[in-house]
Design a protein around this motif. Structure first.
Motif, PDB file in Angstrom:
ATOM      1  N   GLY A 133      22.182  77.893  37.640  1.00  0.00           N
ATOM      2  CA  GLY A 133      22.956  77.291  38.723  1.00  0.00           C
ATOM      3  C   GLY A 133      22.802  75.795  38.822  1.00  0.00           C
ATOM      4  N   ILE A 134      22.571  75.135  37.692  1.00  0.00           N
ATOM      5  CA  ILE A 134      22.451  73.678  37.661  1.00  0.00           C
ATOM      6  C   ILE A 134      23.609  73.106  36.859  1.00  0.00           C
ATOM      7  CG2 ILE A 134      21.059  71.720  36.879  1.00  0.00           C
ATOM      8  CD1 ILE A 134      18.589  73.450  37.251  1.00  0.00           C
ATOM      9  N   ALA A 135      24.333  72.170  37.441  1.00  0.00           N
ATOM     10  CA  ALA A 135      25.421  71.500  36.735  1.00  0.00           C
ATOM     11  C   ALA A 135      24.848  70.352  35.906  1.00  0.00           C
ATOM     12  CB  ALA A 135      26.447  70.975  37.726  1.00  0.00           C
ATOM     13  N   VAL A 136      25.331  70.199  34.695  1.00  0.00           N
ATOM     14  CA  VAL A 136      24.904  69.113  33.809  1.00  0.00           C
ATOM     15  C   VAL A 136      26.161  68.449  33.276  1.00  0.00           C
ATOM     16  CG1 VAL A 136      23.652  68.493  31.707  1.00  0.00           C
ATOM     17  CG2 VAL A 136      22.790  70.335  33.168  1.00  0.00           C
ATOM     18  N   ILE A 137      26.327  67.163  33.563  1.00  0.00           N
ATOM     19  CA  ILE A 137      27.543  66.483  33.130  1.00  0.00           C
ATOM     20  C   ILE A 137      27.202  65.145  32.473  1.00  0.00           C
ATOM     21  CG2 ILE A 137      28.819  67.534  35.021  1.00  0.00           C
ATOM     22  CD1 ILE A 137      29.035  64.716  36.274  1.00  0.00           C
ATOM     23  N   ALA A 138      28.062  64.736  31.569  1.00  0.00           N
ATOM     24  CA  ALA A 138      27.982  63.414  30.953  1.00  0.00           C
ATOM     25  C   ALA A 138      29.207  62.632  31.411  1.00  0.00           C
ATOM     26  CB  ALA A 138      27.950  63.533  29.430  1.00  0.00           C
ATOM     27  N   VAL A 139      29.010  61.392  31.801  1.00  0.00           N
ATOM     28  CA  VAL A 139      30.118  60.559  32.276  1.00  0.00           C
ATOM     29  C   VAL A 139      30.205  59.328  31.399  1.00  0.00           C
ATOM     30  CG1 VAL A 139      31.169  59.385  34.234  1.00  0.00           C
ATOM     31  CG2 VAL A 139      29.719  61.392  34.632  1.00  0.00           C
ATOM     32  N   SER A 140      31.266  59.224  30.629  1.00  0.00           N
ATOM     33  CA  SER A 140      31.434  58.111  29.707  1.00  0.00           C
ATOM     34  C   SER A 140      31.680  56.804  30.454  1.00  0.00           C
ATOM     35  CB  SER A 140      32.611  58.382  28.762  1.00  0.00           C
ATOM     36  OG  SER A 140      32.969  57.197  28.064  1.00  0.00           O
ATOM     37  N   GLN A 141      30.970  55.771  30.031  1.00  0.00           N
ATOM     38  CA  GLN A 141      31.170  54.434  30.570  1.00  0.00           C
ATOM     39  C   GLN A 141      32.035  53.578  29.649  1.00  0.00           C
ATOM     40  OE1 GLN A 141      29.545  53.557  33.893  1.00  0.00           O
ATOM     41  NE2 GLN A 141      29.985  55.734  33.585  1.00  0.00           N
ATOM     42  N   ASP A 142      32.639  54.213  28.647  1.00  0.00           N
ATOM     43  CA  ASP A 142      33.570  53.499  27.776  1.00  0.00           C
ATOM     44  C   ASP A 142      34.770  53.037  28.583  1.00  0.00           C
ATOM     45  OD1 ASP A 142      32.852  53.958  24.691  1.00  0.00           O
ATOM     46  OD2 ASP A 142      32.324  55.773  25.805  1.00  0.00           O
ATOM     47  N   GLN A 143      35.163  51.794  28.412  1.00  0.00           N
ATOM     48  CA  GLN A 143      36.358  51.305  29.094  1.00  0.00           C
ATOM     49  C   GLN A 143      37.625  51.593  28.284  1.00  0.00           C
ATOM     50  OE1 GLN A 143      35.558  47.263  30.348  1.00  0.00           O
ATOM     51  NE2 GLN A 143      34.519  48.019  32.166  1.00  0.00           N
ATOM     52  N   GLU A 144      37.457  51.910  27.009  1.00  0.00           N
ATOM     53  CA  GLU A 144      38.585  52.357  26.190  1.00  0.00           C
ATOM     54  C   GLU A 144      38.625  53.881  26.277  1.00  0.00           C
ATOM     55  OE1 GLU A 144      40.929  50.875  24.817  1.00  0.00           O
ATOM     56  OE2 GLU A 144      40.344  48.797  24.461  1.00  0.00           O
ATOM     57  N   LYS A 145      39.412  54.411  27.167  1.00  0.00           N
ATOM     58  CA  LYS A 145      39.441  55.861  27.393  1.00  0.00           C
ATOM     59  C   LYS A 145      39.826  56.639  26.140  1.00  0.00           C
ATOM     60  CE  LYS A 145      42.317  55.326  30.811  1.00  0.00           C
ATOM     61  NZ  LYS A 145      43.246  55.619  31.934  1.00  0.00           N
ATOM     62  N   SER A 146      40.659  56.041  25.309  1.00  0.00           N
ATOM     63  CA  SER A 146      41.201  56.771  24.166  1.00  0.00           C
ATOM     64  C   SER A 146      40.157  57.124  23.117  1.00  0.00           C
ATOM     65  CB  SER A 146      42.316  55.945  23.510  1.00  0.00           C
ATOM     66  OG  SER A 146      41.810  54.703  23.042  1.00  0.00           O
ATOM     67  N   VAL A 147      39.000  56.465  23.131  1.00  0.00           N
ATOM     68  CA  VAL A 147      37.996  56.732  22.093  1.00  0.00           C
ATOM     69  C   VAL A 147      37.135  57.949  22.423  1.00  0.00           C
ATOM     70  CG1 VAL A 147      37.908  54.265  21.571  1.00  0.00           C
ATOM     71  CG2 VAL A 147      36.153  55.256  23.057  1.00  0.00           C
ATOM     72  N   VAL A 148      37.133  58.380  23.675  1.00  0.00           N
ATOM     73  CA  VAL A 148      36.151  59.380  24.105  1.00  0.00           C
ATOM     74  C   VAL A 148      36.490  60.781  23.611  1.00  0.00           C
ATOM     75  CG1 VAL A 148      34.987  60.423  26.080  1.00  0.00           C
ATOM     76  CG2 VAL A 148      35.561  57.984  26.122  1.00  0.00           C
ATOM     77  N   GLN A 149      37.730  61.226  23.800  1.00  0.00           N
ATOM     78  CA  GLN A 149      38.095  62.583  23.406  1.00  0.00           C
ATOM     79  C   GLN A 149      37.883  62.830  21.910  1.00  0.00           C
ATOM     80  OE1 GLN A 149      39.612  65.638  25.268  1.00  0.00           O
ATOM     81  NE2 GLN A 149      38.405  66.063  23.433  1.00  0.00           N
ATOM     82  N   PRO A 150      38.346  61.957  21.002  1.00  0.00           N
ATOM     83  CA  PRO A 150      38.109  62.202  19.578  1.00  0.00           C
ATOM     84  C   PRO A 150      36.623  62.228  19.235  1.00  0.00           C
ATOM     85  CG  PRO A 150      39.811  60.541  19.888  1.00  0.00           C
ATOM     86  CD  PRO A 150      39.201  60.771  21.224  1.00  0.00           C
ATOM     87  N   PHE A 151      35.858  61.346  19.855  1.00  0.00           N
ATOM     88  CA  PHE A 151      34.423  61.305  19.619  1.00  0.00           C
ATOM     89  C   PHE A 151      33.781  62.617  20.059  1.00  0.00           C
ATOM     90  CE2 PHE A 151      30.110  60.674  21.025  1.00  0.00           C
ATOM     91  CZ  PHE A 151      29.544  59.851  20.072  1.00  0.00           C
ATOM     92  N   TRP A 152      34.136  63.077  21.237  1.00  0.00           N
ATOM     93  CA  TRP A 152      33.542  64.292  21.793  1.00  0.00           C
ATOM     94  C   TRP A 152      33.901  65.511  20.941  1.00  0.00           C
ATOM     95  CZ3 TRP A 152      29.932  63.754  25.356  1.00  0.00           C
ATOM     96  CH2 TRP A 152      29.443  64.899  25.997  1.00  0.00           C
ATOM     97  N   LYS A 161      29.965  68.960  28.964  1.00  0.00           N
ATOM     98  CA  LYS A 161      31.303  68.388  29.118  1.00  0.00           C
ATOM     99  C   LYS A 161      31.179  66.918  29.505  1.00  0.00           C
ATOM    100  CE  LYS A 161      33.040  72.488  28.518  1.00  0.00           C
ATOM    101  NZ  LYS A 161      33.630  72.854  27.200  1.00  0.00           N
ATOM    102  N   THR A 162      32.221  66.160  29.186  1.00  0.00           N
ATOM    103  CA  THR A 162      32.208  64.753  29.564  1.00  0.00           C
ATOM    104  C   THR A 162      33.377  64.422  30.473  1.00  0.00           C
ATOM    105  OG1 THR A 162      31.933  62.491  28.756  1.00  0.00           O
ATOM    106  CG2 THR A 162      33.569  63.838  27.629  1.00  0.00           C
ATOM    107  N   TRP A 163      33.164  63.427  31.294  1.00  0.00           N
ATOM    108  CA  TRP A 163      34.163  62.865  32.186  1.00  0.00           C
ATOM    109  C   TRP A 163      34.328  61.394  31.847  1.00  0.00           C
ATOM    110  CZ3 TRP A 163      31.696  67.236  33.142  1.00  0.00           C
ATOM    111  CH2 TRP A 163      32.307  68.229  33.905  1.00  0.00           C
ATOM    112  N   LEU A 164      35.305  60.746  32.452  1.00  0.00           N
ATOM    113  CA  LEU A 164      35.601  59.343  32.155  1.00  0.00           C
ATOM    114  C   LEU A 164      35.381  58.471  33.387  1.00  0.00           C
ATOM    115  CD1 LEU A 164      39.011  59.830  30.281  1.00  0.00           C
ATOM    116  CD2 LEU A 164      36.739  59.614  29.243  1.00  0.00           C
ATOM    117  N   ASP A 165      34.769  57.319  33.170  1.00  0.00           N
ATOM    118  CA  ASP A 165      34.549  56.353  34.251  1.00  0.00           C
ATOM    119  C   ASP A 165      34.856  54.951  33.718  1.00  0.00           C
ATOM    120  OD1 ASP A 165      33.758  55.111  36.605  1.00  0.00           O
ATOM    121  OD2 ASP A 165      31.612  55.252  36.145  1.00  0.00           O
ATOM    122  N   PRO A 166      36.128  54.714  33.324  1.00  0.00           N
ATOM    123  CA  PRO A 166      36.466  53.449  32.672  1.00  0.00           C
ATOM    124  C   PRO A 166      36.285  52.232  33.563  1.00  0.00           C
ATOM    125  CG  PRO A 166      38.461  54.648  33.238  1.00  0.00           C
ATOM    126  CD  PRO A 166      37.313  55.579  33.475  1.00  0.00           C
TER     127      PRO A 166
END
Length: 215
Positions: A133-152, A161-166
């Motif tokens: 019952g513990i959530a674990v998340i990664a939040v990308s600090q990349d300002q280029e949003k387009s690079v995150v999905q292919p990398f992941w 899972k990752t989220w975006l915080d451009p």
């Protein structure tokens, strides 16, 4: 890509941590942009004497040796209501993701080698946390949003899972100039501890920290 001007390098802390300096990464994402970030200090930055001194070396899969600092100076603070987004652009907050559960929040970036080396261990933490019952998340600090999905997708992480915080809303809130930074919250949404720099979550120290939020 330009970096938000209010991000400051926490000099005393960064010297103790083998992590990625956000301002020095300006060139990694912003070659040819021509926009320089200034060195204005973040309003809630941590000073060296506010941070506990339990530094420990940690070895990543690539053989790199990392150090981290365990910071308890923000214990008891409520999680921020800053907005960021899912990979498909939907707005979200930490409170919505946690939904009354303890949560581990990892700030990372594709250009940060210690961040990338830490991801497989966090993937295992996410798998174990799901059963507890513990959530674990990664939040990308990349300002280029387009690079995150292919990398992941290329790294084939099974559970994490990752989220975006451009706009670096969370980075501003935490006042950190070093990645990775990881914040652990209890089920009431109160900060328990934060770790500045990369660490081996499968080790004794990492497991002890996770137990503080029920892991």
């Amino acid at each position: 890509m330009r970096f938000s001007a209010a991000f400051a390098v926490l000099v005393g802390l960064s010297l103790a941590v083998s992590g990625c300096d956000k301002q020095s990464a300006e060139g990694a994402q912003g070659a040819g942009n021509g926009t320089a970030a200034n060195n204005a200090a973040a309003p809630d930055e941590v000073t060296a004497d506010e941070v506990t001194s339990d530094e420990a070396p940690s070895t990543g899969k690539a053989g790199e040796t990392f150090k981290h600092v365990v910071d308890r100076s923000h214990k008891g603070e409520s999680m921020p209501d800053k907005g960021f987004m899912t990979l498909d652009g939907k707005p979200v907050t930490l409170k919505a993701i946690a939904n009354g559960k303890p949560i581990l929040v990892n700030l990372w970036a594709t250009w940060c080698a210690p961040c990338v080396a830490e991801l497989p261990a966090l993937d295992k933490v996410a798998a174990a946390g799901a059963a507890k019952g513990i959530a674990v998340i990664a939040v990308s600090q990349d300002q280029e949003k387009s690079v995150v999905q292919p990398f992941w997708s290329a790294h084939k992480l099974m559970t994490l899972k990752t989220w975006l915080d451009p706009d670096n809303a969370l980075g501003f809130h935490y006042g950190t100039g070093t990645l990775p930074t990881t914040i652990l919250y209890d089920a009431q949404g109160k900060e328990v501890v934060r770790i500045v720099g990369a660490m081996e979550w499968g080790g004794a120290e990492g497991q002890a920290l996770l137990r503080e939020i029920g892991g």
